[in-house]
Motif scaffolding. Structure first.
Motif, PDB file in Angstrom:
ATOM      1  N   UNK A 281       0.804  -1.222   0.000  1.00  0.00           N
ATOM      2  CA  UNK A 281       0.000   0.000   0.000  1.00  0.00           C
ATOM      3  C   UNK A 281       0.833   1.266   0.000  1.00  0.00           C
ATOM      4  N   UNK A 282       2.013   1.240   0.590  1.00  0.00           N
ATOM      5  CA  UNK A 282       2.811   2.457   0.704  1.00  0.00           C
ATOM      6  C   UNK A 282       4.014   2.475  -0.232  1.00  0.00           C
ATOM      7  N   UNK A 283       4.003   1.588  -1.207  1.00  0.00           N
ATOM      8  CA  UNK A 283       5.031   1.591  -2.257  1.00  0.00           C
ATOM      9  C   UNK A 283       4.478   2.309  -3.483  1.00  0.00           C
ATOM     10  N   UNK A 284       5.345   2.807  -4.359  1.00  0.00           N
ATOM     11  CA  UNK A 284       4.858   3.449  -5.588  1.00  0.00           C
ATOM     12  C   UNK A 284       3.942   2.505  -6.369  1.00  0.00           C
ATOM     13  N   UNK A 285       2.836   3.031  -6.857  1.00  0.00           N
ATOM     14  CA  UNK A 285       1.865   2.202  -7.568  1.00  0.00           C
ATOM     15  C   UNK A 285       2.479   1.600  -8.830  1.00  0.00           C
ATOM     16  N   UNK A 286       3.570   2.185  -9.326  1.00  0.00           N
ATOM     17  CA  UNK A 286       4.237   1.626 -10.508  1.00  0.00           C
ATOM     18  C   UNK A 286       4.764   0.215 -10.264  1.00  0.00           C
ATOM     19  N   UNK A 287       4.947  -0.192  -8.999  1.00  0.00           N
ATOM     20  CA  UNK A 287       5.367  -1.573  -8.746  1.00  0.00           C
ATOM     21  C   UNK A 287       4.311  -2.564  -9.217  1.00  0.00           C
ATOM     22  N   UNK A 288       3.037  -2.140  -9.184  1.00  0.00           N
ATOM     23  CA  UNK A 288       1.957  -2.999  -9.680  1.00  0.00           C
ATOM     24  C   UNK A 288       1.495  -2.585 -11.073  1.00  0.00           C
ATOM     25  N   UNK A 289       1.732  -1.325 -11.441  1.00  0.00           N
ATOM     26  CA  UNK A 289       1.258  -0.780 -12.718  1.00  0.00           C
ATOM     27  C   UNK A 289       2.394   0.012 -13.353  1.00  0.00           C
ATOM     28  N   UNK A 290       3.353  -0.662 -13.960  1.00  0.00           N
ATOM     29  CA  UNK A 290       4.571   0.027 -14.430  1.00  0.00           C
ATOM     30  C   UNK A 290       4.305   1.121 -15.442  1.00  0.00           C
ATOM     31  N   UNK A 291       3.227   1.011 -16.222  1.00  0.00           N
ATOM     32  CA  UNK A 291       2.992   1.991 -17.283  1.00  0.00           C
ATOM     33  C   UNK A 291       2.408   3.305 -16.769  1.00  0.00           C
ATOM     34  N   UNK A 292       2.051   3.375 -15.491  1.00  0.00           N
ATOM     35  CA  UNK A 292       1.447   4.609 -14.969  1.00  0.00           C
ATOM     36  C   UNK A 292       2.499   5.699 -14.799  1.00  0.00           C
ATOM     37  N   UNK A 293       2.164   6.883 -15.284  1.00  0.00           N
ATOM     38  CA  UNK A 293       2.970   8.072 -14.999  1.00  0.00           C
ATOM     39  C   UNK A 293       2.089   9.293 -15.159  1.00  0.00           C
ATOM     40  N   UNK A 294       2.483  10.375 -14.513  1.00  0.00           N
ATOM     41  CA  UNK A 294       1.746  11.627 -14.590  1.00  0.00           C
ATOM     42  C   UNK A 294       2.757  12.754 -14.393  1.00  0.00           C
ATOM     43  N   UNK A 295       2.522  13.883 -15.045  1.00  0.00           N
ATOM     44  CA  UNK A 295       3.448  15.008 -14.914  1.00  0.00           C
ATOM     45  C   UNK A 295       3.196  15.747 -13.602  1.00  0.00           C
ATOM     46  N   UNK A 296       4.259  16.401 -13.118  1.00  0.00           N
ATOM     47  CA  UNK A 296       4.139  17.120 -11.850  1.00  0.00           C
ATOM     48  C   UNK A 296       4.976  18.383 -11.873  1.00  0.00           C
ATOM     49  N   UNK A 297       4.379  19.470 -11.412  1.00  0.00           N
ATOM     50  CA  UNK A 297       5.136  20.707 -11.215  1.00  0.00           C
ATOM     51  C   UNK A 297       5.563  20.849  -9.758  1.00  0.00           C
ATOM     52  N   UNK A 298       5.321  19.803  -8.951  1.00  0.00           N
ATOM     53  CA  UNK A 298       5.627  19.844  -7.517  1.00  0.00           C
ATOM     54  C   UNK A 298       6.877  19.037  -7.171  1.00  0.00           C
ATOM     55  N   UNK A 299       7.615  18.600  -8.172  1.00  0.00           N
ATOM     56  CA  UNK A 299       8.787  17.781  -7.907  1.00  0.00           C
ATOM     57  C   UNK A 299       8.430  16.312  -7.857  1.00  0.00           C
ATOM     58  N   UNK A 300       9.455  15.479  -7.825  1.00  0.00           N
ATOM     59  CA  UNK A 300       9.252  14.032  -7.839  1.00  0.00           C
ATOM     60  C   UNK A 300       8.700  13.569  -6.497  1.00  0.00           C
ATOM     61  N   UNK A 301       7.598  12.841  -6.544  1.00  0.00           N
ATOM     62  CA  UNK A 301       7.000  12.261  -5.340  1.00  0.00           C
ATOM     63  C   UNK A 301       6.138  11.087  -5.772  1.00  0.00           C
ATOM     64  N   UNK A 302       6.398   9.890  -5.260  1.00  0.00           N
ATOM     65  CA  UNK A 302       5.642   8.730  -5.723  1.00  0.00           C
ATOM     66  C   UNK A 302       4.196   8.762  -5.251  1.00  0.00           C
ATOM     67  N   UNK A 303       3.332   8.161  -6.043  1.00  0.00           N
ATOM     68  CA  UNK A 303       1.922   7.979  -5.689  1.00  0.00           C
ATOM     69  C   UNK A 303       1.744   6.533  -5.257  1.00  0.00           C
ATOM     70  N   UNK A 304       1.104   6.331  -4.119  1.00  0.00           N
ATOM     71  CA  UNK A 304       0.941   4.994  -3.556  1.00  0.00           C
ATOM     72  C   UNK A 304      -0.510   4.532  -3.644  1.00  0.00           C
ATOM     73  N   UNK A 305      -0.705   3.237  -3.451  1.00  0.00           N
ATOM     74  CA  UNK A 305      -2.061   2.691  -3.437  1.00  0.00           C
ATOM     75  C   UNK A 305      -2.879   3.282  -2.294  1.00  0.00           C
ATOM     76  N   UNK A 306      -2.250   3.488  -1.140  1.00  0.00           N
ATOM     77  CA  UNK A 306      -2.993   4.074  -0.016  1.00  0.00           C
ATOM     78  C   UNK A 306      -3.475   5.480  -0.355  1.00  0.00           C
ATOM     79  N   UNK A 307      -2.625   6.257  -1.013  1.00  0.00           N
ATOM     80  CA  UNK A 307      -3.054   7.599  -1.421  1.00  0.00           C
ATOM     81  C   UNK A 307      -4.204   7.538  -2.418  1.00  0.00           C
ATOM     82  N   UNK A 308      -4.176   6.587  -3.334  1.00  0.00           N
ATOM     83  CA  UNK A 308      -5.282   6.429  -4.279  1.00  0.00           C
ATOM     84  C   UNK A 308      -6.571   6.071  -3.546  1.00  0.00           C
ATOM     85  N   UNK A 309      -6.479   5.184  -2.568  1.00  0.00           N
ATOM     86  CA  UNK A 309      -7.660   4.717  -1.834  1.00  0.00           C
ATOM     87  C   UNK A 309      -8.267   5.800  -0.952  1.00  0.00           C
ATOM     88  N   UNK A 310      -7.459   6.782  -0.546  1.00  0.00           N
ATOM     89  CA  UNK A 310      -7.923   7.822   0.374  1.00  0.00           C
ATOM     90  C   UNK A 310      -8.070   9.185  -0.306  1.00  0.00           C
TER      91      UNK A 310
END
Length: 571
Positions: A87-116
């Motif tokens: 839940x607290x690992x980058x979602x790319x570990x389960x979905x490698x093709x996911x990416x999104x641009x960010x103007x806030x700097x590099x920060x991984x998105x996790x499954x827990x963040x998606x769920x909440x």
């Protein structure tokens, strides 16, 4: 609790529901009241298909919209229990093709963040969301590569259909076969939800309740975002999901979800670095509240509402007492009614089952006892705010405050605790299903260096918005005023009719004209210009929101935002 007591409770609810439906013109509605592992009472009123004279029943399937997210989260947690999703690992570990641009700097998105709803993703990719033949939802995930984050991951609770669709893509990847088939095998069949299914198009569902709005018969198109809103179910099907919740993940002899993970779904999630707005809590998938107008022994209220173009649904429970309720309607006007009936049903069931009664409450429409604000507070409130519902201005009028939002003016009267109460109900000001806006109160709050407005309603506090100040030397857009219409694909349902861009108070603003089914509300948003080609539609926090890009469309000035391309059609 004796069956006679449930019968009496049901008779009262039946009369109340049918009275409300008549007064509001609601076409059809089904309800099931759950006591632990049984349906204590169920009922339906009105029509599943008025023209064909087919009445609604407790078995009638509806499109239940965002209640689908609870099932997507549960399916993801099954993989977490197997060690296949962290839940607290980058979602790319389960979905490698996911990416999104960010103007806030590099920060991984996790499954827990998606769920909440803390992933910082936009709420929707509107283009192509509702149409007769939508593209597969995983194609939308590919399109996110050209989409910008709206806020830093982990900072802000901001509801996102996009986020749960990304989670659904991860579930599909881990399963190794289509999402709808996996959900059928892993959840719907084990739970005994015989008439439930995930489908892109409602036409694939036998006996589905037909859609209605204030103008009569309507048409539900397909929905691209299957994991976020594609579940079809009757209230008796949804009752089986509640049985599993109350049995700590069991359905009959089968442990559908390990008890520890079921408890994690219901536990308030505290994310490191999140903006700590008091009372703004989620579980994994579930929304969490301390129930208003119930005794403290009631425990937390877990709930989720759902909506498609025209269908509406509501699922709510008091896990401490193993009481729950499922409601659904095929009428676009029914959202408020379902929320009100859900709370009323749980209050009555709690009193009947556990002898716990709500405390004496003030008359719901009673005006708050007014108290003068200190001079420092009166002087601190006036200003301009970007909020969850758009641009809000607060001005001082002698010893009182006035506000303007959504084209309406209202008085803000202070109570003895310093909360501000709207003088009258302003439809749409607070994006919640609440029984009466007389309960709404607003207050300033300093948090992490931000000057915020917080709203308290229905027993919880939510972030409403942040004060904004002019930025000296900020870039400006000129020559962009006018009316812009979205370019729609064949068979696509319009979610916006047009956007009017204009300047006011030295701000660049955008007024949204929504389709008639959403009423007459025309939200106004603040556009913060970042460069000659980019701006953001500011959300509840200043400097954050969905990206807008200036483009040329068919030789006319245009914009790209939320997946749409807008072309100027009038100046």
């Amino acid at each position: 609790m004796a069956s006679d007591d449930w019968d009496a409770l049901g008779q009262w609810l039946q009369r109340d529901i049918e009275r409300r439906m008549r007064s509001q013109g609601i076409t059809g509605l089904s309800i099931a009241l759950v006591d632990d592992q049984r349906v204590a009472w169920s009922h339906a009123a009105g029509w599943a298909d008025r023209e064909a004279h087919i009445p609604a029943t407790p078995q009638t399937p509806y499109r239940v919209g965002s209640i689908s997210k609870l099932f997507t989260v549960a399916a993801a947690l099954q993989f977490a229990a197997q060690g296949k999703l962290v839940l607290d690992a980058p979602i790319q570990e389960a979905l490698p093709e996911f990416s999104v641009r960010s103007r806030f700097g590099a920060s991984p998105i996790t499954a827990r963040q998606l769920m909440t709803h803390h992933a910082g993703l936009p709420r929707d990719v509107l283009a192509g969301m509702f149409m007769e033949r939508p593209e597969p939802f995983e194609a939308m995930v590919q399109r996110l590569r050209d989409t910008d984050l709206a806020s830093p991951p982990g900072l802000l609770m901001s509801y996102s259909n996009v986020g749960l669709t990304v989670l659904g893509a991860a579930v599909q990847r881990l399963a190794g076969w289509p999402f709808d088939e996996h959900l059928r095998r892993s959840l719907l069949e084990p739970l005994g939800m015989e008439h439930a299914s995930f489908t892109v198009h409602p036409a694939a569902v036998p006996d589905l309740a037909q859609a209605y709005d204030r103008q009569g018969r309507a048409h539900e198109t397909g929905l691209r975002d299957l994991p976020a809103g594609g579940l079809n179910a009757g209230v008796l099907d949804l009752a089986r999901f509640l049985h599993m919740v109350f049995a700590e993940g069991r359905a009959g002899e089968r442990q559908v979800l390990p008890a520890a993970w079921l408890r994690e779904m219901l536990r308030p999630q505290v994310l490191d670095g999140a903006l700590a707005v008091p009372g703004q809590r989620t579980g994994l998938g579930w929304m969490l509240d301390e129930p208003q107008a119930m005794p403290p022994q009631a425990g937390p209220l877990v709930h989720h509402a759902g909506a498609t173009l025209y269908h509406r649904a509501h699922l709510a429970a008091l896990p401490r007492h193993r009481l729950g309720v499922a409601l659904a309607s095929n009428d676009s006007r029914a959202s408020k009614l379902l929320g009100e009936v859900a709370r009323q049903a749980l209050r009555l069931a709690l009193a009947a089952k556990a002898g716990l009664r709500q405390p004496e409450a003030d008359r719901p429409n009673a005006a708050p006892k007014e108290a003068p604000l200190p001079e420092a507070e009166l002087a601190a409130y006036p200003g301009r705010y970007t909020t969850e519902v758009g641009y809000l201005q607060v001005r001082r009028d002698g010893s009182r405050l006035q506000a303007r939002a959504l084209g309406e003016r209202l008085e803000l009267r202070a109570d003895a605790e310093g909360w501000l109460h709207p003088r009258y109900a302003l439809l749409g000001l607070i994006p919640l299903d609440i029984p009466d806006l007389a309960d709404v109160r607003i207050r300033r709050q300093q948090l992490d260096g931000r000057e915020l407005l917080v709203v308290r309603t229905a027993g919880k506090e939510l972030l409403l918005g942040q004060r904004i100040e002019p930025t000296p030397g900020a870039p400006r857009w000129t020559g962009v005023a006018g009316r812009y219409a979205p370019l729609l694909l064949p068979g696509e349902e319009a979610l916006l009719e047009h956007v009017e861009v204009f300047e006011e108070d030295s701000l660049l603003l955008a007024r949204l004209k929504l389709p008639e089914r959403y009423g007459s509300t025309q939200p106004v948003s603040v556009l913060q210009v970042l460069s000659d080609t980019e701006a953001i539609v500011q959300g509840p926090l200043a400097g954050m929101g969905e990206t807008v890009r200036r483009v040329e469309v068919d030789g006319q000035p245009g914009f790209e935002c939320a997946g749409y391309r807008f072309r100027r059609v009038a100046i």
